[in-house]
Motif scaffolding. Sequence first.
Motif, PDB file in Angstrom:
ATOM      1  N   GLY A 182      85.730 123.123  66.469  1.00 57.18           N
ATOM      2  CA  GLY A 182      85.729 122.970  67.926  1.00 57.18           C
ATOM      3  C   GLY A 182      84.674 122.004  68.417  1.00 57.18           C
ATOM      4  O   GLY A 182      84.948 121.097  69.209  1.00 57.18           O
ATOM      5  N   THR A 183      83.446 122.158  67.940  1.00 60.88           N
ATOM      6  CA  THR A 183      82.349 121.375  68.515  1.00 60.88           C
ATOM      7  C   THR A 183      82.249 119.964  67.950  1.00 60.88           C
ATOM      8  O   THR A 183      81.561 119.114  68.530  1.00 60.88           O
ATOM      9  N   CYS A 184      82.951 119.669  66.851  1.00 59.39           N
ATOM     10  CA  CYS A 184      82.997 118.284  66.389  1.00 59.39           C
ATOM     11  C   CYS A 184      83.657 117.383  67.427  1.00 59.39           C
ATOM     12  O   CYS A 184      83.464 116.163  67.412  1.00 59.39           O
ATOM     13  N   LEU A 185      84.382 117.975  68.386  1.00 60.51           N
ATOM     14  CA  LEU A 185      84.984 117.180  69.458  1.00 60.51           C
ATOM     15  C   LEU A 185      83.921 116.426  70.260  1.00 60.51           C
ATOM     16  O   LEU A 185      84.224 115.401  70.875  1.00 60.51           O
ATOM     17  N   PHE A 186      82.683 116.918  70.240  1.00 59.86           N
ATOM     18  CA  PHE A 186      81.632 116.236  70.988  1.00 59.86           C
ATOM     19  C   PHE A 186      81.244 114.901  70.350  1.00 59.86           C
ATOM     20  O   PHE A 186      80.557 114.107  70.990  1.00 59.86           O
ATOM     21  N   GLU A 187      81.704 114.644  69.128  1.00 63.86           N
ATOM     22  CA  GLU A 187      81.561 113.301  68.583  1.00 63.86           C
ATOM     23  C   GLU A 187      82.304 112.276  69.439  1.00 63.86           C
ATOM     24  O   GLU A 187      81.967 111.087  69.438  1.00 63.86           O
ATOM     25  N   GLY A 188      83.319 112.729  70.146  1.00 66.02           N
ATOM     26  CA  GLY A 188      84.109 111.845  70.995  1.00 66.02           C
ATOM     27  C   GLY A 188      83.559 111.684  72.397  1.00 66.02           C
ATOM     28  O   GLY A 188      84.232 111.107  73.267  1.00 66.02           O
ATOM     29  N   THR A 189      82.355 112.185  72.636  1.00 65.46           N
ATOM     30  CA  THR A 189      81.723 112.099  73.955  1.00 65.46           C
ATOM     31  C   THR A 189      80.381 111.389  73.841  1.00 65.46           C
ATOM     32  O   THR A 189      79.945 111.023  72.751  1.00 65.46           O
ATOM     33  N   ASN A 190      79.711 111.257  74.997  1.00 63.39           N
ATOM     34  CA  ASN A 190      78.356 110.682  75.000  1.00 63.39           C
ATOM     35  C   ASN A 190      77.281 111.750  74.882  1.00 63.39           C
ATOM     36  O   ASN A 190      76.098 111.463  75.064  1.00 63.39           O
ATOM     37  N   LEU A 191      77.646 112.986  74.566  1.00 63.66           N
ATOM     38  CA  LEU A 191      76.686 114.050  74.302  1.00 63.66           C
ATOM     39  C   LEU A 191      76.367 114.092  72.813  1.00 63.66           C
ATOM     40  O   LEU A 191      77.178 113.705  71.972  1.00 63.66           O
ATOM     41  N   SER A 192      75.202 114.620  72.485  1.00 61.22           N
ATOM     42  CA  SER A 192      74.849 114.868  71.093  1.00 61.22           C
ATOM     43  C   SER A 192      75.610 116.075  70.577  1.00 61.22           C
ATOM     44  O   SER A 192      75.723 117.101  71.266  1.00 61.22           O
ATOM     45  N   GLU A 193      76.156 115.953  69.369  1.00 64.93           N
ATOM     46  CA  GLU A 193      76.784 117.091  68.699  1.00 64.93           C
ATOM     47  C   GLU A 193      75.807 117.798  67.769  1.00 64.93           C
ATOM     48  O   GLU A 193      76.207 118.588  66.925  1.00 64.93           O
ATOM     49  N   GLY A 194      74.506 117.512  67.959  1.00 68.05           N
ATOM     50  CA  GLY A 194      73.483 118.197  67.192  1.00 68.05           C
ATOM     51  C   GLY A 194      73.114 117.531  65.886  1.00 68.05           C
ATOM     52  O   GLY A 194      72.287 118.071  65.130  1.00 68.05           O
ATOM     53  N   ARG A 195      73.699 116.361  65.581  1.00 70.42           N
ATOM     54  CA  ARG A 195      73.245 115.641  64.393  1.00 70.42           C
ATOM     55  C   ARG A 195      71.779 115.268  64.580  1.00 70.42           C
ATOM     56  O   ARG A 195      71.346 114.919  65.672  1.00 70.42           O
ATOM     57  N   GLY A 196      71.033 115.351  63.493  1.00 70.99           N
ATOM     58  CA  GLY A 196      69.606 115.084  63.592  1.00 70.99           C
ATOM     59  C   GLY A 196      68.793 116.300  63.964  1.00 70.99           C
ATOM     60  O   GLY A 196      67.598 116.198  64.241  1.00 70.99           O
ATOM     61  N   THR A 197      69.435 117.485  63.980  1.00 66.17           N
ATOM     62  CA  THR A 197      68.733 118.747  64.190  1.00 66.17           C
ATOM     63  C   THR A 197      69.007 119.653  62.998  1.00 66.17           C
ATOM     64  O   THR A 197      69.833 119.336  62.129  1.00 66.17           O
ATOM     65  N   THR A 198      68.350 120.788  62.976  1.00 61.31           N
ATOM     66  CA  THR A 198      68.589 121.743  61.894  1.00 61.31           C
ATOM     67  C   THR A 198      69.837 122.592  62.135  1.00 61.31           C
ATOM     68  O   THR A 198      70.234 123.350  61.249  1.00 61.31           O
ATOM     69  N   ARG A 199      70.468 122.477  63.322  1.00 65.19           N
ATOM     70  CA  ARG A 199      71.678 123.248  63.628  1.00 65.19           C
ATOM     71  C   ARG A 199      72.767 122.323  64.165  1.00 65.19           C
ATOM     72  O   ARG A 199      73.236 122.464  65.292  1.00 65.19           O
ATOM     73  N   PRO A 200      73.205 121.333  63.362  1.00 66.67           N
ATOM     74  CA  PRO A 200      74.263 120.446  63.841  1.00 66.67           C
ATOM     75  C   PRO A 200      75.528 121.215  64.188  1.00 66.67           C
ATOM     76  O   PRO A 200      75.875 122.197  63.532  1.00 66.67           O
TER      77      PRO A 200
ATOM     78  N   PRO B 234      87.297 128.852  67.598  1.00 64.81           N
ATOM     79  CA  PRO B 234      86.434 127.677  67.710  1.00 64.81           C
ATOM     80  C   PRO B 234      87.042 126.538  68.515  1.00 64.81           C
ATOM     81  O   PRO B 234      86.325 125.825  69.222  1.00 64.81           O
ATOM     82  N   VAL B 235      88.358 126.338  68.412  1.00 64.89           N
ATOM     83  CA  VAL B 235      88.966 125.204  69.111  1.00 64.89           C
ATOM     84  C   VAL B 235      89.010 125.458  70.611  1.00 64.89           C
ATOM     85  O   VAL B 235      88.652 124.581  71.416  1.00 64.89           O
ATOM     86  N   ARG B 236      89.434 126.635  71.009  1.00 66.05           N
ATOM     87  CA  ARG B 236      89.418 126.975  72.438  1.00 66.05           C
ATOM     88  C   ARG B 236      88.002 126.891  72.991  1.00 66.05           C
ATOM     89  O   ARG B 236      87.778 126.389  74.095  1.00 66.05           O
ATOM     90  N   THR B 237      87.021 127.351  72.212  1.00 64.28           N
ATOM     91  CA  THR B 237      85.631 127.293  72.662  1.00 64.28           C
ATOM     92  C   THR B 237      85.176 125.847  72.817  1.00 64.28           C
ATOM     93  O   THR B 237      84.502 125.495  73.788  1.00 64.28           O
ATOM     94  N   GLY B 238      85.539 124.988  71.866  1.00 66.53           N
ATOM     95  CA  GLY B 238      85.168 123.584  71.966  1.00 66.53           C
ATOM     96  C   GLY B 238      85.729 122.935  73.211  1.00 66.53           C
ATOM     97  O   GLY B 238      85.030 122.175  73.906  1.00 66.53           O
ATOM     98  N   VAL B 239      86.981 123.224  73.532  1.00 61.94           N
ATOM     99  CA  VAL B 239      87.596 122.674  74.742  1.00 61.94           C
ATOM    100  C   VAL B 239      86.907 123.217  75.988  1.00 61.94           C
ATOM    101  O   VAL B 239      86.641 122.477  76.948  1.00 61.94           O
ATOM    102  N   ALA B 240      86.601 124.508  75.989  1.00 61.25           N
ATOM    103  CA  ALA B 240      85.921 125.109  77.143  1.00 61.25           C
ATOM    104  C   ALA B 240      84.558 124.455  77.370  1.00 61.25           C
ATOM    105  O   ALA B 240      84.136 124.245  78.516  1.00 61.25           O
ATOM    106  N   LEU B 241      83.867 124.126  76.290  1.00 60.40           N
ATOM    107  CA  LEU B 241      82.571 123.473  76.429  1.00 60.40           C
ATOM    108  C   LEU B 241      82.716 122.045  76.958  1.00 60.40           C
ATOM    109  O   LEU B 241      81.889 121.573  77.740  1.00 60.40           O
ATOM    110  N   LEU B 242      83.765 121.342  76.572  1.00 54.80           N
ATOM    111  CA  LEU B 242      84.033 120.024  77.151  1.00 54.80           C
ATOM    112  C   LEU B 242      84.291 120.129  78.649  1.00 54.80           C
ATOM    113  O   LEU B 242      83.747 119.355  79.452  1.00 54.80           O
ATOM    114  N   VAL B 243      85.120 121.082  79.034  1.00 57.56           N
ATOM    115  CA  VAL B 243      85.467 121.262  80.450  1.00 57.56           C
ATOM    116  C   VAL B 243      84.230 121.591  81.276  1.00 57.56           C
ATOM    117  O   VAL B 243      83.993 120.995  82.340  1.00 57.56           O
TER     118      VAL B 243
END
Length: 412
Positions: free
Chosen positions: A265-283, A342-351
């Motif tokens: 679900g949250t890998c969808l944030f790779e398609g946005t201008n937000l950080s998906e947590g890469r570069g942290t201990t909890r990507p 996870p997928v529904r949650t990822g979409v909800a977080l985008l919205v």
Amino acid sequence: MPLSRRGLLTTATAASLPACTAAAPTQHRPKQLRTGFENLTARNYAPLTGKKVGLVTNPTGVTRDVRHIVDVMHADDRVNLTAVFGPEHGFRGTAQAGGSEGRYDDPATGLPVYDTYLKSGRPLADVFTASGVDTVVFDIQDVGARFYTYIWTLYDCMEAAQLAGKPFLVLDRPNPVTGRAAQGPVLHKEFATFVGRQPIAQAHGMTVAELARLFNREFLAAPVELDAVLMSGWKRSEFYDASGLPWVPPSPNMPTPDTALVYSGTCLFEGTNLSEGRGTTRPFELLGAEGIDRRWAVAAEQLGLPGVHFREAYFAPTFSKFQGKTVGGVQIHVHDPAAYDPVRTGVALLVTAKKVWSGFGWRSDNWIDKLTGSTLVRTMIDAGAGADEVVAGWQEELAAFRRMRKKYLIYK
């Protein structure tokens, strides 16, 4: 049809498979899960007798005591391992996302290591031919998401093995987020890339051996001579922590099974201008951007999504988006994995991110469409649709995929 004619595994049940590949009957289920590799060694490598073996693997190809299976097979006179093939990140795992290790001789074993990353079709078939192997074996831990590239390494290697006239053997491992159900949108063929070659669901709910069966029958132009050594002791409802297996990060930003749980679900944030947590201990569990505050966590929590809570969080990525800058956002806390989608949650977080943060934007290359498999998610969110409306938009195609998927499931 027989395996030699159609390249297919027996389709009825795991119990109908040959002895070297069959899962143990339920009444004799061992207390401890055994991987495909463990069952292969228990059968004295019988499917590989007399063959020069090439192994497609990465750091996840390990035994229960975390020895790499390349090292184990190289030291075992019962099998003739002659070449190794490395995917994205490399066989020994030295490369970051979008990288590989190239062609070299492995210092530990002296075996030639060939690079498969971004190779497919005839060029990859030529690699198999040049290596001199008689059969190609695949053993890589997947994480259950369509855009995780190792399942497309599997697909490309199956296709290339068929072109090169090589039989293909899959050593199965568990889907760490269970095999209960497929979730999310299905890829549309015009959006096919290396993060999605064929129309499967975003969270496919299958093991690699099951996917191999599906690929061979549904998508390959000509089937490869396919076999698999299955697991014993795995149930579709089990998460990775029930397996008793060690977790080796399949890629640098997949450090724990918790990461895999949210990733589809949250890998969808790779398609946005937000950080998906890469570069942290909890990507993929931490998401955020400059200018976001507690309102996002509050909005997400108010949705009452099953199995998950959202905490206001601040972090400074050490690389990737917002490197060295402190950003605000959310941390995902899954408290009931069985209820969590996870997928529904990822979409909800985008919205909700788009609603609370005026700076929200998609990547200029519309990478979100490649990740979700069509324009549906992006265009519906841009039009103001809520998460439930977006999820409803892919149900018909998901139902069709679930019907197809059901024919290739092996485990109960």
